[in-house]
Design an enzyme around this catalytic site. Sequence first.
Site, PDB file in Angstrom:
ATOM      1  N   GLU A  63      46.585   0.360 -48.176  1.00 48.29           N
ATOM      2  CA  GLU A  63      46.839  -0.078 -49.549  1.00 48.29           C
ATOM      3  C   GLU A  63      48.029  -1.017 -49.621  1.00 48.29           C
ATOM      4  O   GLU A  63      48.080  -1.908 -50.471  1.00 48.29           O
ATOM      5  CB  GLU A  63      47.036   1.160 -50.435  1.00 48.29           C
ATOM      6  CG  GLU A  63      47.224   0.879 -51.914  1.00 48.29           C
ATOM      7  CD  GLU A  63      48.683   0.646 -52.286  1.00 48.29           C
ATOM      8  OE1 GLU A  63      48.943  -0.071 -53.265  1.00 48.29           O
ATOM      9  OE2 GLU A  63      49.559   1.173 -51.566  1.00 48.29           O
TER      10      GLU A  63
ATOM     11  N   GLN B  27      58.184  11.518 -57.442  1.00 50.18           N
ATOM     12  CA  GLN B  27      57.282  11.774 -56.324  1.00 50.18           C
ATOM     13  C   GLN B  27      58.034  11.812 -54.997  1.00 50.18           C
ATOM     14  O   GLN B  27      57.710  12.601 -54.117  1.00 50.18           O
ATOM     15  CB  GLN B  27      56.216  10.686 -56.251  1.00 50.18           C
ATOM     16  CG  GLN B  27      55.003  10.909 -57.126  1.00 50.18           C
ATOM     17  CD  GLN B  27      53.924   9.879 -56.840  1.00 50.18           C
ATOM     18  OE1 GLN B  27      54.066   9.024 -55.968  1.00 50.18           O
ATOM     19  NE2 GLN B  27      52.850   9.954 -57.596  1.00 50.18           N
TER      20      GLN B  27
ATOM     21  N   HIS C 287      43.649   9.867 -59.104  1.00 51.34           N
ATOM     22  CA  HIS C 287      45.101   9.684 -59.076  1.00 51.34           C
ATOM     23  C   HIS C 287      45.797  10.896 -58.469  1.00 51.34           C
ATOM     24  O   HIS C 287      46.802  10.776 -57.778  1.00 51.34           O
ATOM     25  CB  HIS C 287      45.629   9.427 -60.485  1.00 51.34           C
ATOM     26  CG  HIS C 287      44.841   8.420 -61.251  1.00 51.34           C
ATOM     27  ND1 HIS C 287      44.832   7.084 -60.924  1.00 51.34           N
ATOM     28  CD2 HIS C 287      44.000   8.544 -62.320  1.00 51.34           C
ATOM     29  CE1 HIS C 287      44.041   6.427 -61.748  1.00 51.34           C
ATOM     30  NE2 HIS C 287      43.519   7.288 -62.602  1.00 51.34           N
TER      31      HIS C 287
ATOM     32  N   GLN D 133      48.112  12.154 -54.318  1.00 48.86           N
ATOM     33  CA  GLN D 133      49.410  12.798 -54.475  1.00 48.86           C
ATOM     34  C   GLN D 133      49.450  14.198 -53.843  1.00 48.86           C
ATOM     35  O   GLN D 133      50.526  14.767 -53.677  1.00 48.86           O
ATOM     36  CB  GLN D 133      49.762  12.902 -55.957  1.00 48.86           C
ATOM     37  CG  GLN D 133      49.896  11.552 -56.651  1.00 48.86           C
ATOM     38  CD  GLN D 133      50.137  11.692 -58.141  1.00 48.86           C
ATOM     39  OE1 GLN D 133      51.085  12.337 -58.572  1.00 48.86           O
ATOM     40  NE2 GLN D 133      49.281  11.087 -58.947  1.00 48.86           N
TER      41      GLN D 133
ATOM     42  N   HIS E 209      44.437   4.416 -51.773  1.00 47.31           N
ATOM     43  CA  HIS E 209      45.697   5.154 -51.784  1.00 47.31           C
ATOM     44  C   HIS E 209      45.560   6.474 -51.015  1.00 47.31           C
ATOM     45  O   HIS E 209      46.467   6.870 -50.272  1.00 47.31           O
ATOM     46  CB  HIS E 209      46.129   5.453 -53.223  1.00 47.31           C
ATOM     47  CG  HIS E 209      46.753   4.294 -53.928  1.00 47.31           C
ATOM     48  ND1 HIS E 209      46.005   3.351 -54.589  1.00 47.31           N
ATOM     49  CD2 HIS E 209      48.037   3.920 -54.080  1.00 47.31           C
ATOM     50  CE1 HIS E 209      46.817   2.442 -55.116  1.00 47.31           C
ATOM     51  NE2 HIS E 209      48.049   2.764 -54.825  1.00 47.31           N
TER      52      HIS E 209
END
Length: 378
Positions: free
Chosen positions: A27, A124, A308, A312, A334
């Site tokens: 990415e 994050q 999304h 994470q 991602h």
Amino acid sequence: MGVDPASGAGQSGALDAPVVIDGSHGEGGGQILRSSLTLAVLTGRETCVERIRAGRGRPGLRPQHLTAVRAAAALCRADVAGDELGSQTVRLRPRAPAQAGDYEFDVVEAAKGGSAGSTGLVLQTVLLPLAVSDGESHLTLHGGTHVAWAPSASYVRRVFLPTLGRAGVRAEAKVQRWGFYPLGGGTLEVQVQGRREGLVPLSLVNRGDVKRVWGIAAVTNLPSHIPQRMANRARNALAEEGLDAQVEARRLRGEGPGAGIFLFVEYEHIVAGFTAYGRKGLPAEQVAEAACEELVHHHRTGAPVDPHLADQLVIPMALAKGESRLYTSSVTRHLLTNAWVVRQFLDCELQVEGAEGRPGTLVVEGHPPSRFEPAVAQ
């Protein structure tokens, strides 16, 4: 189709050898830097990230990236080089495990008068090291709380932190002041209770039935009819899909004008979130429709984890000893990139099953790093 992003270079040689990360891989954005910083702090390994955001229009560190570098360094008293706006190479050498405490970071300060970056992206970077530290921490983050291409503070509160809570992360967030791009001016406060025993595996493969759909259509320094139009259109669009949504229209004060809609669908076992932001010349109804389209697409796949959230969760899944598994509505670049970064630091198995842009499964056989013991000084 099966994709194995963990293949290729992994942990080789002594653990004390510096980790060198190509920031243009996959990415190629700021996520590679943030994940590398997090893992550097967690493992204690000296880390050099090169070619940071090399393919972007404005390569190198932007304000939120610079703030993340300085935040990571503060947690572990690291020696750091390359911490300046525009830098394409950063080197971080941790000198101690992450230290619990009170921290305050300001993205606007790093911007030096430019636009404010995301507080969510800074969070994050530092959350997991603090979550496994010895003690309680309080974070005060100033900047953009609701900006594009980043998890909004609303998403952090309603989706990200509750899901991490299932892995043992004990953290709560509160938005003290909203801040839209470009001026920011927002404040996000986060309480983190350290968990020395580490994290536990996640299993996110079944979502259950819909319990409720809700959201917020919000603006700062704009007329009240704009959030109302966003809310009305969202309710109508979701009703066409058979989803009864409660969407609140809110008009807030802020540093400058801003508009966005933040939608959530709560299933029995997980919450998914979707966001769209307004811009000059874009009708409020189209903003709402963009978020609704993402929500509806996710809902139709039957997957529990939104795209999304999936990327994470790669690092916390890798830190939990044992097998973790999730099913997401879309395998993203991602997700694949984050899996690659993790493999450069940790001796764990990661497998992504599914084509990019389609629903897929992530399976991680977690293996906490040998230095995953915050109470032991290095």
